[in-house]
Design an enzyme around this catalytic site. Sequence first.
Site: not given
Ligand SMILES: Cc1ncc(COP(=O)(O)O)c(C=O)c1O
Length: 385
Positions: A69, A147, A175, A197, A233, A321
Amino acid sequence: MIYLDNAASTPVHTKVIEEMMPFFKEQYGNPSSIHKYGRFANLAIQNARKRIANLIGADSDEILLTSGGTESNNTALYGIASQENGKHIITSSIEHDAILEPCKHLEREGYQVSYLPVDKYGLIDPEDLKKELSHDTCFVTIMFANNEVGTIQHIKEIARITQEKNIPFHTDAVQAVGKIPIDVRETEVDMLSISSHKINGPKGVGALYIRNGVKISPLILGGGQESGLRSGTENVASIVGFGVACKLAKDHMEDNVAHYKKLTSKLVTRILNEISGTTLNGHIEKRIPNNTHFTFLGVSGEDLIIKLDENKIAASTGSACSVRVQKASHVLRAMGFSHEQITGSLRLTVGITNSEEEIDRTVDVLKQVVQELRSVSPYKSKYNF
Ligand SMILES: Cc1ncc(COP(=O)(O)O)c(C=O)c1O
């Protein structure tokens, strides 16, 4: 352990692991190689790309594979900014750091960024967007679902407003994808970020949907993979796993949503009825079905998480996070929450592996630990719990 932090990450589905395994063991070819190994790996990527596209109603050639993300968001923002002449960007005040940080960086590069406010439910007002749009606006990026509190924005309406002005619109749907049905043809977004993930796929892989006709510049240069938009790659095993996760999410969407709703509805009902001084944050209806987010007055969310962890329950405040440092949630601040309301917040996000028994156990433990923490809280006399 009871895992209720599915917004942070999800367990990898057994079927995902099964389909990934051959790409570590026997099928280790480089997808760019001409020989049989290479062709097999390349075919596996194209198959996964179809599955990813299928989950959001896109065409395969509209899917750019990324490392997740964060990279999808960065690619969208820098990729579009460097194509357009304008120097004005519009976003919201409640985006994930994977949008806010690139925006801050672009500000340092001379761009002007407007951060749209939200109401107490975390919703932006499309009228505010209309007012902010100018001749200089080069793109708009508004997240699909938040999120922390799970609020779903009026994405279709926002897309229509930007389309009328011919301004590219990106949405961070990390999300939302896999939690609610999304069709990019119907919502008419120009770009959309996905992360593997969050939907029971492996970490470190994701995608950016780029509508046919939208031009972006690459962030990573090199051997020209991904039609020159993302060199390097390919992470074949993870891409294959991501594809399986997308297929499973699509095939089981209805059942999964029903399962999430059953669990979150039980969580909300029991917590609000059985623990006084508690509120549910975010929008009642316009929220992703696996998210619940509460404020327990008079306690600290961090203390709650530690106590829950001691009782074998994994939860989160939802606000950090990225790194292990807890910072006051900019999302709740933007929603008008007081310092005390922010401090007492807790996010519980359910997933496909959770059961009703786990929810009951969680509420029973929560009742006990909230009471414990409140008995020594400095706010004890203020609330008379
Ligand atoms: C709304 C949102 N955007 C982006 C991300 C980032 O994604 P990634 O962990 O795959 O880099 C997250 C991860 O928590 C998220 O909740």
